[in-house]
Design a protein around this motif. Structure first.
Motif, PDB file in Angstrom:
ATOM      1  N   ALA A   1      20.348  59.270   3.134  1.00 36.73           N
ATOM      2  CA  ALA A   1      19.837  58.871   1.833  1.00 36.73           C
ATOM      3  C   ALA A   1      18.380  58.419   1.946  1.00 36.73           C
ATOM      4  CB  ALA A   1      20.709  57.761   1.251  1.00 36.73           C
ATOM      5  N   ILE A   2      18.072  57.679   2.995  1.00 33.45           N
ATOM      6  CA  ILE A   2      16.694  57.223   3.205  1.00 33.45           C
ATOM      7  C   ILE A   2      15.788  58.418   3.486  1.00 33.45           C
ATOM      8  CG2 ILE A   2      15.183  55.842   4.699  1.00 33.45           C
ATOM      9  CD1 ILE A   2      16.898  54.082   3.013  1.00 33.45           C
ATOM     10  N   LEU A   3      16.287  59.358   4.274  1.00 30.46           N
ATOM     11  CA  LEU A   3      15.492  60.542   4.587  1.00 30.46           C
ATOM     12  C   LEU A   3      15.148  61.323   3.321  1.00 30.46           C
ATOM     13  CD1 LEU A   3      14.218  62.336   6.751  1.00 30.46           C
ATOM     14  CD2 LEU A   3      16.423  63.493   6.973  1.00 30.46           C
ATOM     15  N   VAL A   4      16.099  61.458   2.413  1.00 34.43           N
ATOM     16  CA  VAL A   4      15.837  62.183   1.159  1.00 34.43           C
ATOM     17  C   VAL A   4      14.838  61.419   0.302  1.00 34.43           C
ATOM     18  CG1 VAL A   4      16.892  62.979  -0.999  1.00 34.43           C
ATOM     19  CG2 VAL A   4      18.027  63.421   1.170  1.00 34.43           C
ATOM     20  N   ARG A   5      14.883  60.094   0.350  1.00 32.03           N
ATOM     21  CA  ARG A   5      13.901  59.313  -0.422  1.00 32.03           C
ATOM     22  C   ARG A   5      12.492  59.456   0.157  1.00 32.03           C
ATOM     23  NH1 ARG A   5      16.213  55.699  -4.270  1.00 32.03           N
ATOM     24  NH2 ARG A   5      18.451  55.641  -4.002  1.00 32.03           N
ATOM     25  N   LEU A   6      12.417  59.521   1.491  1.00 28.13           N
ATOM     26  CA  LEU A   6      11.114  59.652   2.138  1.00 28.13           C
ATOM     27  C   LEU A   6      10.602  61.088   2.122  1.00 28.13           C
ATOM     28  CD1 LEU A   6      11.674  57.332   5.234  1.00 28.13           C
ATOM     29  CD2 LEU A   6      10.384  56.817   3.151  1.00 28.13           C
TER      30      LEU A   6
END
Length: 82
Positions: free
Chosen positions: A1-6
């Motif tokens: 989820a963090i990777l998709v946000r970044l």
């Protein structure tokens, strides 16, 4: 989820999204009809928390799931759905 946000491009990568969805289903599937993963894999409804070794008894007892691991899993699922 963090990777998709970044890096939002990962959100369009169907293989990546399918993989993350599978990991979530493996750890927290609530579905009665899921033929690949058990419902609530290691959650003990009698003790109201997860066990790190699953709900089956073991010769040397059961470990209560690490609170930090559990919270990070649930927060990650929340972020993925949000």
């Amino acid at each position: 989820a963090i990777l998709v946000r970044l890096k939002p491009d990962f959100g369009a990568n169907t293989a990546f999204v399918s993989y993350v969805d599978m990991l979530i289903r493996d750890t927290a599937s609530p579905s009665k009809t899921d033929t690949h993963f058990p419902r609530f894999r290691s959650f003990d409804w009698f003790d109201m928390h997860s066990w790190s070794r699953g709900v089956a008894p073991s010769g040397d007892g059961k470990d209560q799931e690490s609170t930090s691991e559990e919270l990070n899993l649930l927060y990650g699922i929340h972020l993925w759905g949000g």
